[in-house]
Design an enzyme around this catalytic site. Structure first.
Site, mmCIF file in Angstrom:
data_model
loop_
_atom_site.group_PDB
_atom_site.id
_atom_site.type_symbol
_atom_site.label_atom_id
_atom_site.label_comp_id
_atom_site.label_asym_id
_atom_site.label_seq_id
_atom_site.Cartn_x
_atom_site.Cartn_y
_atom_site.Cartn_z
ATOM 1 N N CYS A 164 0.833 -1.215 0.000
ATOM 2 C CA CYS A 164 0.000 0.000 0.000
ATOM 3 C C CYS A 164 0.864 1.260 0.000
ATOM 4 O O CYS A 164 0.530 2.257 -0.648
ATOM 5 C CB CYS A 164 -0.928 0.009 1.203
ATOM 6 S SG CYS A 164 -2.087 -1.367 1.239
ATOM 7 N N ARG A 217 -7.865 -3.872 -3.636
ATOM 8 C CA ARG A 217 -7.302 -2.724 -4.345
ATOM 9 C C ARG A 217 -8.210 -2.375 -5.532
ATOM 10 O O ARG A 217 -7.967 -2.800 -6.660
ATOM 11 C CB ARG A 217 -5.884 -3.037 -4.797
ATOM 12 C CG ARG A 217 -4.978 -3.421 -3.655
ATOM 13 C CD ARG A 217 -3.562 -3.752 -4.105
ATOM 14 N NE ARG A 217 -2.828 -4.398 -3.019
ATOM 15 C CZ ARG A 217 -2.303 -3.759 -1.976
ATOM 16 N NH1 ARG A 217 -2.411 -2.441 -1.889
ATOM 17 N NH2 ARG A 217 -1.666 -4.424 -1.033
#
Length: 224
Positions: free
Chosen positions: A57, A134
């Site tokens: 991330c 995601r």
């Protein structure tokens, strides 16, 4: 908008291409927003990540931050999200800025109650029920969803492809064309196929087009 059920019969929204983006109010690292009022007359790329202070991330959010000016050049605002508190977001933003010099200078939604994640189908029960996958939503100025990408928790996104897709959507809208495999700025675009015999005859007579066949023809378009 479609809904899906997991094994415990919890219902999750699954917005689709062509739907109006669901409206919501949320706290972000840039203050409170109401999505229907956010980024007026602009495109929005809204993206989720599983958690703050995690390695993949961090690389992804840094990628968005480092290329923010390219999104701005395409009249686009960035909007991030994870199922973390506003305090976690602020701490992570400062931690990355301190350690790498990269500043996440765009709003990140604090979605601790998972309200927005559920609204946008960012929770995929067979992947995780507590972390957003995601997801990337491309939303046009009329707040219509134009393209959706989903990636699993363990695979990072490709920033070049996100920017290429955004640019392709805008070029297609502006010039009324379609874009072929691997299209990038400067490549020829596909002209929509003829829908009548008159249009077919005009197509055959048109010397400005690159014609593979009557149904597949390409033309140059101005850089946009």
């Amino acid at each position: 908008m479609e809904t899906i059920n997991n094994t415990d019969q919890q219902i999750y929204s699954m917005p689709r291409i062509g739907d109006q983006a669901p409206d919501f109010e949320a706290v972000t690292t840039k203050g409170k927003i109401k999505f229907s009022d956010f980024a007026k007359d602009k495109w929005v790329v809204m993206f989720s990540h599983p958690a703050d202070f995690t390695p993949v991330c961090t690389t992804e959010m840094s990628g968005f931050a480092e290329r923010k000016s390219e999104f701005e050049a395409l009249n686009t605002e960035l909007l991030g999200l994870s199922i973390d508190s506003i305090h976690a977001h602020l701490g992570w933003v400062q931690n990355v800025r301190q350690n790498t010099g990269v500043y996440f200078d765009f709003p990140i939604i604090a979605d601790l109650d998972m309200k927005v994640a559920k609204l946008y189908g960012m929770l995929q029960p067979n992947e995780s029920e507590t972390a957003a996958v995601r997801a990337v939503f491309f939303i046009d100025p009329s707040k219509k969803i134009r393209l959706i990408m989903y990636y699993p928790l363990n695979v990072g996104r490709n920033m070049d492809e996100i920017l290429r897709s955004l640019h392709a959507l805008q070029v297609s809208d502006k010039h009324g064309v379609a874009l072929p495999l691997n299209w990038k700025q400067g490549d020829k675009a596909i002209v929509p196929p003829p829908k009548s015999l008159d249009e077919l005859n005009d197509r055959l007579a048109d010397t400005t087009l690159e014609k593979v066949d009557w149904y597949l023809a390409k033309k140059d378009i101005p850089n946009s």
